[in-house]
Design an enzyme around this catalytic site. Sequence first.
Site, PDB file in Angstrom:
ATOM      1  N   ASP A 118       0.793  -1.230   0.000  1.00 58.47           N
ATOM      2  CA  ASP A 118       0.000   0.000   0.000  1.00 58.47           C
ATOM      3  C   ASP A 118       0.823   1.276   0.000  1.00 58.47           C
ATOM      4  O   ASP A 118       0.249   2.375  -0.022  1.00 58.47           O
ATOM      5  CB  ASP A 118      -0.954   0.007   1.203  1.00 58.47           C
ATOM      6  N   ASP A 178      -6.053  -4.834  -6.504  1.00 61.88           N
ATOM      7  CA  ASP A 178      -5.836  -3.452  -6.038  1.00 61.88           C
ATOM      8  C   ASP A 178      -4.388  -3.001  -6.259  1.00 61.88           C
ATOM      9  O   ASP A 178      -4.101  -1.813  -6.410  1.00 61.88           O
ATOM     10  CB  ASP A 178      -6.130  -3.314  -4.535  1.00 61.88           C
TER      11      ASP A 178
HETATM   12  N1  GLY Z   1      -7.364  -2.607  -0.552  1.00 61.07           N
HETATM   13  C1  GLY Z   1      -8.093  -1.556  -1.029  1.00 61.07           C
HETATM   14  C2  GLY Z   1      -9.558  -1.758  -1.064  1.00 61.07           C
HETATM   15  O1  GLY Z   1     -10.186  -2.087  -0.086  1.00 61.07           O
HETATM   16  O2  GLY Z   1     -10.129  -1.567  -2.091  1.00 61.07           O
END
Ligand code: GLY
Length: 393
Positions: A118, A178
């Site tokens: 992240d 993601d």
């Molecule tokens: N990990 C990012 C989301 O919850 O979309």
Amino acid sequence: MKNVNFVSLTLGFASLMTACKPGIIAQKNNTAVSTEKLLETRYKMLLDYPVDSMSMPRSMNLKTNEIRKVPSKDWTSGFFAGNLWQLYRLTGDSRYKEQAQKWTPFSKKESVNSNSHDVGFKVFCSFGEALKVENKKEYEAVIIKGAETLCTRFNPKVGSIRSWDFNKEIWDYPVIIDNMMNLELLFEASKISGNPKYRDVAIKHANTTLKNQFRDDNSCYHVIDYNPTTGAVRKKTTLQGYNDDSVWARGQAWAVYGFTMSYRYTKDSAYLNQAEGTAHFFMAHKNLPEDGIPYWDLKDPGIPNSPRDVSAAMVMASALYELYTYTQNQSYLAFADKLMASVQSDKYILSTAINAPFLLDHSTGNWPKHDEIDEPIIYADYYFLEALLRKRS
Ligand code: GLY
């Protein structure tokens, strides 16, 4: 595009149903309240929010009126500064810039935190936005440091950046869709520094994702688990979707956004094809409601009584505005405009009676964990503002 002709606004004592002109959403004592005015009122609430070096507003539980605040290590920690920078670009009001300058350092230490993928979200949504407004070497340095950190999570055997370190008893090397979003940090770091290493990692990650993360119908899985020694796929699964074979709405939006953005930097037509394939799959899905704002998972058996996810809609809208620029396909523009028209209504703009630093209601964060269901979440606002800027340009 569906016109918003009839909408309601609860004004303390009464709920009015009013036939309206476009852009006018409610009337009280003959005083018209435009969506622009409602949004402006909400924008200003971001200025009122006190700068707090320990916690960033992430979401709000409307039942308890509690704002969920998070430390910089949370994946959402870059969005508040990003929202302020984008509001400055939208309005030209220097108060947003001043506030953004105070909030941006909040996520700086995340540029050396290698505990998850992240780092891209945290560093790029804050410092990347700052750099669009102010050409400062110190912002560039944080972006390059963040890219360096993100690359430590790349395994050449797998050809991907590892997303998460938790659930080690279930997964050996999880990579989530993601993660495509974090590649923007890498592409930009190579552009700034001239060092091709970050871009090379981004391309390898995108290619591996392209190979393994999609189904034949162009929808995507949430999590692919790899064998880190051989690089083989172990499992195709989910954490935030309804089940392994379902269609988690935000995941589809991350895919369209991620591959459109990767095309921006590489001009690889395979990326453009995937972005278009997933966009078409999403836009034509039979379970999409009339206003286009998706249920949190398009295969939740609870539909039509399932919560929506405005954040998925806003990521998709922003992605489609960019996809349109590469394809000139009017259907992307029309669909993005429809999503933007839908959320710019009293149904989705958070009531101005609620004093909180958020703009839009009705996002769903993590349905399987019963966490952040049908409430304002900061990243919906971030991609909403980005889509407004893209629509305007
Ligand atoms: N990990 C990012 C989301 O919850 O979309």
